[in-house]
Write an enzyme that holds these catalytic residues in place. Sequence first.
Site, PDB file in Angstrom:
ATOM      1  CD  GLN A   1      -2.466  32.335  -8.234  1.00 47.86           C
ATOM      2  OE1 GLN A   1      -3.260  32.754  -9.074  1.00 47.86           O
ATOM      3  NE2 GLN A   1      -2.699  32.399  -6.951  1.00 47.86           N
ATOM      4  N   GLY A   2       1.170  29.226 -10.003  1.00 50.34           N
ATOM      5  CA  GLY A   2       1.040  27.770  -9.958  1.00 50.34           C
ATOM      6  C   GLY A   2       0.554  27.292  -8.602  1.00 50.34           C
ATOM      7  CE1 TYR A   3       0.311  30.421  -4.812  1.00 48.46           C
ATOM      8  CE2 TYR A   3      -1.770  30.679  -3.674  1.00 48.46           C
ATOM      9  CZ  TYR A   3      -0.449  31.007  -3.816  1.00 48.46           C
ATOM     10  OH  TYR A   3       0.113  31.915  -2.957  1.00 48.46           O
ATOM     11  CB  SER A   4      -5.344  25.426  -9.238  1.00 46.81           C
ATOM     12  OG  SER A   4      -5.867  26.583  -8.661  1.00 46.81           O
TER      13      SER A   4
ATOM     14  CD  GLU B   1      -5.925  34.931  -6.810  1.00 50.16           C
ATOM     15  OE1 GLU B   1      -5.241  34.264  -6.012  1.00 50.16           O
ATOM     16  OE2 GLU B   1      -6.478  34.454  -7.802  1.00 50.16           O
TER      17      GLU B   1
ATOM     18  CB  SER C   1     -15.646  28.744  -6.007  1.00 48.28           C
ATOM     19  OG  SER C   1     -15.960  28.133  -4.772  1.00 48.28           O
ATOM     20  CG  ASN C   2     -18.987  33.836  -6.165  1.00 53.23           C
ATOM     21  OD1 ASN C   2     -17.802  34.189  -6.135  1.00 53.23           O
ATOM     22  ND2 ASN C   2     -19.913  34.527  -6.795  1.00 53.23           N
ATOM     23  CD  GLU C   3     -20.302  27.632  -5.579  1.00 51.56           C
ATOM     24  OE1 GLU C   3     -19.125  27.982  -5.827  1.00 51.56           O
ATOM     25  OE2 GLU C   3     -21.193  27.631  -6.443  1.00 51.56           O
TER      26      GLU C   3
END
Length: 393
Positions: free
Chosen positions: A126-129, A244, A379-381
């Site tokens: 997966q090339g997202y970030s 996801e 992320s959880n935040e």
Amino acid sequence: MDLSYSPKELAFQAEVRAFLAASLPADIAARVASGAGATKADMEAWHAILNDKGWLGGTWPAAHGGCDWGPIELHIFEEESALANAPRIVPFGLKMLGPVLMKFGTAEQQADYLPRILDGRDWWCQGYSEPGAGSDLASLKTRADRDGDDYIINGQKTWTTYGQYANRIFCLVRTKFDGKPQAGISFVLIDLETPGIEMRPIRLIEGGFEVNEVFFTDVRVPVANRVGEENAGWTIAKYLLGHERTNIAGTGFSVQALEKVKGLARGVMRGGKPLIQNALFAARLAEVEAELEAVKITNLRMLSKAAAGGQLGAEPSMLKIKGTVIRQALNDLSRRALGPAAAPFPSEDLDNLAITPPGHAHNAAGYFNNRKISIYGGSNEIQRNILAKGLMQ
Ligand SMILES: Cc1cc2nc3c(=O)[nH]c(=O)nc-3n(C[C@H](O)[C@H](O)[C@H](O)COP(=O)(O)OP(=O)(O)OC[C@H]3O[C@@H](n4cnc5c(N)ncnc54)[C@H](O)[C@@H]3O)c2cc1C
């Protein structure tokens, strides 16, 4: 709301258990149980066994080689698999790209790629970030400039899980440079053998290599490899992220970790008695166990709502936060139970095996590796922001 399984679901659970008992190779299960993790060969072997059984594309429609499982069957399958120490099926092709191609892909793309996902010819990553585009994904900068029937791609992706094993990557790229950032993104499929691509491993805190940086320099990709319309990739990206985050609570992993930490605490002596009888440790363990029971019930409530055709809102975010916090709390408890014996890293396995109780040599590595679960997949935040918005709007 009835949270118990129906007779049909119980029969399916029994079938899954029997299949796992008969078909999961013992050496692979032992590696997963030890915390060492499955190797590439283990993951490929298990993928092939499930494909032979016809269970790989469980939730895929039968027309595409799946078995039309609903959310409850998938939950049963994944929980039983985790409890039996089966390797986790790599989600990028099956759970992310597959559903995207079925909804947004052309008939040619579906016919070309879906069978290759099932039979293991393609390992997708997966090339997202990107550096500077994680939580704020829409600010991604990797660009695709049109040149005839090709795009020329330049830029960098990061945190690409198992990129070193993959032969293909699906990427979000920028195809429009003005206006709202979300409205200038396209979704493209790239063969990692294409000239101009360089994959560099990133070493993680526990010493392992599972994520990578990927660099693209003038990489020529046919326009036919784009999924959906040009500049419409953001809708696809969000659809994929929804997939996801399925089974994100990972209760099977936590149930298994809870049993493991209980076994450990029964065997480790502190102050002349088993650690599990220590009031403080027992209270901490009970707290996590109660939280886990609550998450299991919440998970079943949501699955039951989804199976009845109800729309889920921010609930997956709630499950992601609680599920990952519980898994990390269990890692923390087993690390505390081991005390100084939890310190060594996998490279020191031989020493490690001599000083840790059997089955716990990879404890510290697992603790550090699992810091990731509250970060990836959003992320959880960020999940807390989503929940707050859902409650306050
Ligand atoms: C082990 C691992 C594997 C991964 N695998 C993949 C992969 O295969 N493919 C892929 O494309 N990506 C992958 N990722 C990337 C992952 O999705 C991102 O790391 C994640 O979305 C967070 O982005 P970031 O790392 O850029 O952190 P940032 O977005 O820079 O965030 C840094 C910190 O600030 C907080 N923060 C940021 N914005 C806000 C806000 N608005 N409100 C409150 N807090 C905020 C974050 O929660 C975090 O704590 C992986 C990450 C990890 C760690």
